[in-house]
Design a protein around this motif. Structure first.
Motif, PDB file in Angstrom:
ATOM      1  N   LEU A 252       2.700 -14.150  22.364  1.00 44.28           N
ATOM      2  CA  LEU A 252       1.754 -13.038  22.511  1.00 44.28           C
ATOM      3  C   LEU A 252       1.803 -12.549  23.961  1.00 44.28           C
ATOM      4  N   ASN A 253       1.020 -11.513  24.254  1.00 47.59           N
ATOM      5  CA  ASN A 253       1.096 -10.929  25.611  1.00 47.59           C
ATOM      6  C   ASN A 253      -0.237 -10.963  26.344  1.00 47.59           C
ATOM      7  N   ARG A 254      -0.111 -10.858  27.651  1.00 49.09           N
ATOM      8  CA  ARG A 254      -1.307 -10.852  28.518  1.00 49.09           C
ATOM      9  C   ARG A 254      -1.044  -9.936  29.713  1.00 49.09           C
ATOM     10  N   PHE A 255      -2.085  -9.668  30.478  1.00 45.50           N
ATOM     11  CA  PHE A 255      -1.951  -8.923  31.726  1.00 45.50           C
ATOM     12  C   PHE A 255      -1.741  -9.955  32.832  1.00 45.50           C
ATOM     13  N   ASP A 256      -0.730  -9.770  33.650  1.00 49.53           N
ATOM     14  CA  ASP A 256      -0.388 -10.832  34.600  1.00 49.53           C
ATOM     15  C   ASP A 256       0.444 -10.255  35.753  1.00 49.53           C
ATOM     16  N   VAL A 257      -0.235  -9.780  36.767  1.00 50.59           N
ATOM     17  CA  VAL A 257       0.451  -9.087  37.870  1.00 50.59           C
ATOM     18  C   VAL A 257       0.783 -10.067  38.990  1.00 50.59           C
ATOM     19  N   GLN A 258       2.006  -9.977  39.482  1.00 45.80           N
ATOM     20  CA  GLN A 258       2.443 -10.884  40.553  1.00 45.80           C
ATOM     21  C   GLN A 258       2.301 -10.189  41.915  1.00 45.80           C
ATOM     22  N   VAL A 259       1.085 -10.019  42.364  1.00 43.25           N
ATOM     23  CA  VAL A 259       0.825  -9.411  43.682  1.00 43.25           C
ATOM     24  C   VAL A 259      -0.285 -10.221  44.325  1.00 43.25           C
ATOM     25  N   GLY A 260      -0.102 -10.581  45.599  1.00 47.40           N
ATOM     26  CA  GLY A 260      -1.036 -11.527  46.201  1.00 47.40           C
ATOM     27  C   GLY A 260      -1.812 -11.029  47.412  1.00 47.40           C
ATOM     28  N   LEU A 261      -2.041  -9.724  47.503  1.00 57.74           N
ATOM     29  CA  LEU A 261      -2.854  -9.177  48.610  1.00 57.74           C
ATOM     30  C   LEU A 261      -3.946  -8.275  48.017  1.00 57.74           C
ATOM     31  N   PRO A 262      -4.944  -7.908  48.831  1.00 51.25           N
ATOM     32  CA  PRO A 262      -6.009  -7.032  48.298  1.00 51.25           C
ATOM     33  C   PRO A 262      -5.441  -5.724  47.751  1.00 51.25           C
ATOM     34  N   ARG A 263      -6.159  -5.124  46.788  1.00 55.10           N
ATOM     35  CA  ARG A 263      -5.766  -3.797  46.314  1.00 55.10           C
ATOM     36  C   ARG A 263      -6.007  -2.801  47.455  1.00 55.10           C
ATOM     37  N   PRO A 264      -4.979  -2.070  47.880  1.00 59.66           N
ATOM     38  CA  PRO A 264      -5.161  -1.153  49.013  1.00 59.66           C
ATOM     39  C   PRO A 264      -6.286  -0.153  48.791  1.00 59.66           C
ATOM     40  N   GLU A 265      -6.468   0.304  47.544  1.00 58.41           N
ATOM     41  CA  GLU A 265      -7.464   1.341  47.266  1.00 58.41           C
ATOM     42  C   GLU A 265      -8.885   0.783  47.210  1.00 58.41           C
ATOM     43  N   SER A 266      -8.997  -0.547  47.246  1.00 54.66           N
ATOM     44  CA  SER A 266     -10.325  -1.182  47.267  1.00 54.66           C
ATOM     45  C   SER A 266     -10.260  -2.361  48.235  1.00 54.66           C
ATOM     46  N   TYR A 267      -9.572  -2.139  49.349  1.00 59.28           N
ATOM     47  CA  TYR A 267      -9.200  -3.217  50.269  1.00 59.28           C
ATOM     48  C   TYR A 267     -10.403  -4.019  50.770  1.00 59.28           C
ATOM     49  N   SER A 268     -11.408  -3.299  51.301  1.00 60.37           N
ATOM     50  CA  SER A 268     -12.518  -4.047  51.909  1.00 60.37           C
ATOM     51  C   SER A 268     -13.314  -4.816  50.853  1.00 60.37           C
TER      52      SER A 268
END
Ligand SMILES: OC[C@H]1O[C@H](O[C@H]2O[C@H](CO)[C@@H](O)[C@H](O)[C@H]2O)[C@H](O)[C@@H](O)[C@@H]1O
Length: 563
Positions: A252-268
């Motif tokens: 089956l599938n899932r959401f699984d993003v391989q990124v390890g820093l804050p989202r730039p558009e919601s950084y703070s």
């Protein structure tokens, strides 16, 4: 884990950190949507010189001057454009019986003109100076702070455009997504570099299906298929997981993003949320927040998993990748069926059979892992506890919408589940959940795509009772949208189920106006049920009240509720 993208200004580094943490703007998205006035290396050198190697000591006033000198305010990357295929009075309007609703639908049809965008050729010539990703065809944006093409939003936008007989604009949007697949191997969350390492629910094949149903253009199917194939591969190679139930392995599938820093558009927001965590825990939290954004449900108690593996906690407990979502798997099942149908239409039987088999395997997996016989519905599955999460979400019924179930009795049971879930207790729509977490994908917010998926599912069932319930939910939703339009002369991205025509709230940004998918869903429901929908709730005096005048109508609505 890598940063959200490779730009040292838009996705990681000192400039991003200093500007966002100084909170110079109300919304962090503002800064990362600004265009650079010079090449990135010139700006990075200027920043280094400004800070004398100590970036932590830049006063806000100096940062402001720096931004003024090197950045342009957002929204300057477009050329004036009005959709050439827009014309007055598309056919579907004539099927809307209620005069108030018909005239409102006409106004919604007009809104495509204000939401249409064409990216300037400078963004093609100097991509390094923009966070906006160049796409060759004009498109419709959601609106407000969302000044770019979004992935799953566009499915409902395109359905609305097709009703508005704007097939060229719809086709161009699909070609843009194909262009993005050719470039990235999948479709990013939205057309900004800071979205380029995560996707959103994969709706492209359904966009192509809608386009094909309207145009019968087989050549277009042929053009789109390689990209659809590539996207499917992306989801299977990067977002699948094996689960064993009763000794049988299911994929089956899932959401699984391989990124390890804050989202730039919601950084703070992301930095503050991770305060006090170890570096490893912060990286993990950010990865899970990116995965939450990939789900389209950013954010929701649906993704909270506490230390014991229970569906509990707060935003800091977001663990999206530990869940197997019903809606994503129902959608992929529908993708598989749609791809089989496309191949068959083009006379490629071996490929059609391959996708038939994939859909059957998916259906079996959904029934083995997600179907809950006791509750009579599908539920998200936890990879931590290997059990279901019993909470109510409209998406628990997504397999009905996808037609991805083997027994007709499952449809009946799921309708019964819905009737007793508590999700139908609100006059203004079905809430996203029954948990008031303060996040935007939770109670009391109701979102257009979820209403549509639920209504379409109910209307596909053989039972008259289910179809009537579908109509009833469509009537509630149209009334909510319409009352808000009467009050504010605007369409909103989400609404509050408590209060007639009350926009939604919560989450990390102010509720936005526009609004792409809201308009698309409203037009679809107005087209589907135009002969029956009324601008007031049937039989309680709304219709006559509303035809008098806006202010009287509001009094009438308050009075009717009071009575
Ligand atoms: O900036 C915060 C988040 O904003 C977007 O998400 C919300 O708006 C999108 C556009 O209407 C919609 O697709 C999504 O479902 C909403 O939650 C953006 O997509 C997120 O990635 C972003 O973090």
């Amino acid at each position: 884990l890598p940063p959200p993208c490779d730009s040292e200004i838009y996705c990681y580094g000192d400039v991003l950190k200093q500007v966002q943490m100084a909170k110079l703007f109300d919304d962090d998205k503002y800064f990362v949507d600004m265009k650079l006035k010079s090449a990135p290396d010139i700006i990075l050198t200027a920043f280094h010189n400004l800070t004398h190697g100590d970036p932590n000591s830049v006063p806000p006033a100096v940062l402001r001057d720096f931004l003024h000198k090197y950045f342009e305010e957002p929204g300057k990357e477009f050329e004036p454009w009005s959709p050439p295929d827009w014309h007055d009075k598309p056919q579907f309007l004539t099927g809307i019986a209620d005069a108030e609703l018909r005239s409102w639908a006409e106004k919604l049809h007009h809104l495509w003109k204000s939401l249409g965008r064409k990216i300037s050729s400078d963004a093609l010539a100097h991509p390094e100076q923009y966070s906006q990703i160049f796409t060759p065809h004009p498109f419709v944006v959601p609106g407000g702070r969302f000044r770019e093409l979004y992935y799953w939003d566009s499915y409902w936008v395109i359905n609305g455009l097709l009703l508005s007989e704007m097939t060229d604009t719809a086709r161009g949007m699909i070609l843009n997504f194909i262009h993005l697949i050719d470039r990235y191997g999948f479709i990013p969350n939205g057309a900004r570099v800071y979205y380029e390492r995560r996707s959103q629910p994969p709706f492209l094949s359904l966009m192509v299906e809608s386009y094909y149903q309207t145009t019968n253009d087989k050549d277009f199917l042929r053009t789109a298929l390689p990209a659809l194939e590539q996207e499917y591969l992306f989801w299977m190679q990067n977002r699948s997981v094996a689960v064993e139930v009763n000794g049988i392995k299911h994929v089956l599938n899932r959401f699984d993003v391989q990124v390890g820093l804050p989202r730039p558009e919601s950084y703070s927001d992301d930095v503050e949320l991770a305060e006090g965590l170890t570096e490893e825990a912060a990286e993990r939290l950010w990865k899970e927040l990116h995965s939450g954004a990939e789900s389209g449900w950013d954010f929701s108690s649906r993704w909270f998993v506490d230390g014991l593996g229970n569906n509990n906690g707060s935003l800091r407990d977001t663990r999206t990748s530990l869940l197997i979502p019903t809606d994503l798997n129902a959608l992929l099942c529908r993708n598989e069926r749609t791809l089989a149908h496309f191949y068959r239409t083009l006379g490629n039987e071996p490929e059609a059979t391959r996708y038939d088999k994939a859909a059957s395997a998916r259906q079996e997996a959904i029934e083995a892992v997600l179907w809950d016989e006791e509750r009579g519905v599908w539920l998200d599955y936890s990879l931590v506890t290997n059990t279901s999460h019993p909470a109510f979400y409209p998406t628990n019924l997504a397999p009905i919408w996808a037609g991805c179930y083997s027994q007709p009795s499952m449809g009946q049971k799921a309708v019964h589940y819905l009737q007793t879930s508590g999700g139908l207790e609100f006059p203004n729509g079905v809430p996203t959940s029954l948990v008031d977490s303060g996040q935007q994908w939770d109670y009391p917010n109701a979102w257009p795509p979820l209403q549509h998926i639920l209504i379409q599912g109910l209307s596909s069932l053989p039972s008259q009772e289910a179809r009537e319930l579908g109509f009833d939910l469509a009537q509630r939703w149209i009334r909510t949208n319409w009352l808000a339009y009467v009050k504010y002369e605007a369409m909103f991205e989400k609404y509050d189920v408590n209060g007639d025509g009350k926009p939604g709230g919560g989450g990390e940004y102010e509720v936005q106006l526009g609004f792409g998918w809201t308009n698309g869903v409203a037009l679809q429901l107005l087209s589907q049920y135009g002969d029956r929908l009324t601008s007031g709730s049937s039989g309680n005096g709304f219709t006559s009240c509303l035809s008098i005048s806006v202010s009287v109508a509001l009094l009438c609505s308050a009075q009717t509720l009071f009575l």
